[in-house]
Design an enzyme around this catalytic site. Sequence first.
Site, PDB file in Angstrom:
ATOM      1  N   LYS A  13       1.089  -1.027  -0.200  1.00 16.01           N
ATOM      2  CA  LYS A  13      -0.107   0.048  -0.038  1.00 16.01           C
ATOM      3  C   LYS A  13       0.977   1.146   0.224  1.00 16.01           C
ATOM      4  O   LYS A  13      -0.427   2.138  -0.847  1.00 16.01           O
ATOM      5  CB  LYS A  13      -0.556   0.056   1.615  1.00 16.01           C
ATOM      6  CG  LYS A  13      -1.987  -1.696   1.247  1.00 16.01           C
ATOM      7  CD  LYS A  13      -2.520  -0.710   2.355  1.00 16.01           C
ATOM      8  CE  LYS A  13      -2.859  -0.870   3.985  1.00 16.01           C
ATOM      9  NZ  LYS A  13      -1.834  -2.751   4.435  1.00 16.01           N
ATOM     10  N   ARG A  86      -9.231   1.178   9.141  1.00 10.92           N
ATOM     11  CA  ARG A  86      -9.011  -0.477   9.856  1.00 10.92           C
ATOM     12  C   ARG A  86     -10.313  -1.452  10.383  1.00 10.92           C
ATOM     13  O   ARG A  86      -9.437  -2.519  10.582  1.00 10.92           O
ATOM     14  CB  ARG A  86      -7.362  -0.446  10.657  1.00 10.92           C
ATOM     15  CG  ARG A  86      -6.600   0.354  10.176  1.00 10.92           C
ATOM     16  CD  ARG A  86      -5.915  -1.262   9.321  1.00 10.92           C
ATOM     17  NE  ARG A  86      -4.957  -1.663  10.033  1.00 10.92           N
ATOM     18  CZ  ARG A  86      -3.387  -0.885   9.779  1.00 10.92           C
ATOM     19  NH1 ARG A  86      -3.328   0.718   9.017  1.00 10.92           N
ATOM     20  NH2 ARG A  86      -1.709  -0.940   9.990  1.00 10.92           N
ATOM     21  N   ARG A 125      11.542  -7.006   5.109  1.00  8.71           N
ATOM     22  CA  ARG A 125      10.712  -6.387   5.111  1.00  8.71           C
ATOM     23  C   ARG A 125      11.784  -5.036   5.849  1.00  8.71           C
ATOM     24  O   ARG A 125      12.217  -5.062   6.800  1.00  8.71           O
ATOM     25  CB  ARG A 125       9.764  -4.982   5.066  1.00  8.71           C
ATOM     26  CG  ARG A 125       9.686  -3.870   4.941  1.00  8.71           C
ATOM     27  CD  ARG A 125       8.396  -3.725   5.091  1.00  8.71           C
ATOM     28  NE  ARG A 125       7.460  -3.398   5.970  1.00  8.71           N
ATOM     29  CZ  ARG A 125       6.291  -3.082   6.088  1.00  8.71           C
ATOM     30  NH1 ARG A 125       5.729  -3.000   5.586  1.00  8.71           N
ATOM     31  NH2 ARG A 125       5.444  -3.850   7.062  1.00  8.71           N
ATOM     32  N   ARG A 157      11.882  -2.381  10.464  1.00 15.26           N
ATOM     33  CA  ARG A 157      10.658  -1.974  11.684  1.00 15.26           C
ATOM     34  C   ARG A 157      10.333  -2.536  12.786  1.00 15.26           C
ATOM     35  O   ARG A 157      10.578  -3.510  12.660  1.00 15.26           O
ATOM     36  CB  ARG A 157       9.199  -1.677  10.521  1.00 15.26           C
ATOM     37  CG  ARG A 157       8.563  -0.216  10.408  1.00 15.26           C
ATOM     38  CD  ARG A 157       7.496  -0.002   9.317  1.00 15.26           C
ATOM     39  NE  ARG A 157       6.328  -0.149  10.121  1.00 15.26           N
ATOM     40  CZ  ARG A 157       4.936  -0.711   9.482  1.00 15.26           C
ATOM     41  NH1 ARG A 157       4.663  -0.225   8.435  1.00 15.26           N
ATOM     42  NH2 ARG A 157       4.029  -1.248   9.839  1.00 15.26           N
ATOM     43  N   ARG A 168      -0.621  -8.484  13.745  1.00 16.36           N
ATOM     44  CA  ARG A 168      -1.635  -7.645  12.771  1.00 16.36           C
ATOM     45  C   ARG A 168      -1.895  -8.181  11.509  1.00 16.36           C
ATOM     46  O   ARG A 168      -3.247  -8.051  10.721  1.00 16.36           O
ATOM     47  CB  ARG A 168      -0.100  -7.365  12.132  1.00 16.36           C
ATOM     48  CG  ARG A 168       0.553  -5.994  13.145  1.00 16.36           C
ATOM     49  CD  ARG A 168       2.127  -5.395  12.635  1.00 16.36           C
ATOM     50  NE  ARG A 168       2.327  -4.689  11.558  1.00 16.36           N
ATOM     51  CZ  ARG A 168       3.200  -5.030  10.726  1.00 16.36           C
ATOM     52  NH1 ARG A 168       4.474  -5.936  10.870  1.00 16.36           N
ATOM     53  NH2 ARG A 168       3.620  -4.585   9.099  1.00 16.36           N
TER      54      ARG A 168
HETATM   55  P1  AMP Z   1       1.057   0.022   8.749  1.00 14.48           P
HETATM   56  O1  AMP Z   1       2.088   1.348   9.074  1.00 14.48           O
HETATM   57  O2  AMP Z   1      -0.111   0.669   8.146  1.00 14.48           O
HETATM   58  O3  AMP Z   1       0.803  -0.996   9.039  1.00 14.48           O
HETATM   59  O4  AMP Z   1       0.497   0.779  10.961  1.00 14.48           O
HETATM   60  C1  AMP Z   1       1.325   0.476  12.044  1.00 14.48           C
HETATM   61  C2  AMP Z   1       0.068   0.535  13.132  1.00 14.48           C
HETATM   62  O5  AMP Z   1       0.177   1.537  13.112  1.00 14.48           O
HETATM   63  C3  AMP Z   1      -0.951  -0.968  13.158  1.00 14.48           C
HETATM   64  O6  AMP Z   1      -0.220  -2.395  13.301  1.00 14.48           O
HETATM   65  C4  AMP Z   1      -1.461  -0.182  13.790  1.00 14.48           C
HETATM   66  O7  AMP Z   1      -0.652  -0.119  15.460  1.00 14.48           O
HETATM   67  C5  AMP Z   1      -1.165   1.289  13.577  1.00 14.48           C
HETATM   68  N1  AMP Z   1      -2.504   1.897  12.931  1.00 14.48           N
HETATM   69  C6  AMP Z   1      -2.598   2.292  11.718  1.00 14.48           C
HETATM   70  N2  AMP Z   1      -3.465   2.695  11.322  1.00 14.48           N
HETATM   71  C7  AMP Z   1      -4.587   2.618  12.243  1.00 14.48           C
HETATM   72  C8  AMP Z   1      -5.578   2.563  11.965  1.00 14.48           C
HETATM   73  N3  AMP Z   1      -6.164   3.173  11.141  1.00 14.48           N
HETATM   74  N4  AMP Z   1      -6.626   2.014  13.084  1.00 14.48           N
HETATM   75  C9  AMP Z   1      -6.029   1.543  14.150  1.00 14.48           C
HETATM   76  N5  AMP Z   1      -4.402   1.295  13.991  1.00 14.48           N
HETATM   77  C10 AMP Z   1      -3.664   1.622  13.310  1.00 14.48           C
END
Ligand code: AMP
Length: 216
Positions: A13, A86, A125, A157, A168
Amino acid sequence: MIIVLLGPPGAGKGTQAKKIEGEFGLTHVATGDLLREAVRRETSLGKQAQDFMLRGRLVPDRIILDLIKNKIRGGASGFLLDGFPRNIIQAEELDELLEAENKKLDLVINLEVNHNEVIDRLNGRVICPECGKTYNVDHFVDEPLVCKDCGSRLSQRSDDNPDAIEERLKVYLRHTLPLIDYYKEKGILLSVSGERSPQEVFHRIVDLLQRVEDVH
Ligand code: AMP
């Protein structure tokens, strides 16, 4: 245009969002990036979110919605939302927020990548802390782990570890996957295979978006 990019963690994404924002002049809003920045700056938001993120859980909706409201209200007219919504509650709140602004969601692009591929991608990654570009460690056999664009040292990360990855993916299946039906019913979902090269996936998305733009 307002677009949501949907898909499991590791679907690509972020990579696609960076390409799409340049091509279509949309503002890229990635909740994960905003949260990581808040954690890095040790803001009160970052402190509230950090533990959920490290464990691969969703940060509470209240925190996310405050974050996203500030970005959408009165801001740019074209958005690319990455990592938000989400879950169904966030999707319903997004609908309300956009309605209040006389805006609407035009399209949801669902990047499809199978479970095992996603696990492999996340485990391998590495990310550039400066420009956000992502790579797979497999591409650096005898080379130093530095960004090919800006030369910064790449790192993993903190939530790309086996326990957090497993959590996740569970969270994705339980809370985020239902959004596919939610948006299908609204008639705005387009699915694209995310298993090809980033450039091929991007071409397919551009093709779809140009057709949508022609209809508008
Ligand atoms: P991402 O970079 O999108 O994989 O997000 C990393 C982490 O941020 C996720 O595993 C969640 O802990 C938190 N996070 C990101 N976006 C959301 C969202 N829309 N709702 C809840 N937690 C989020």
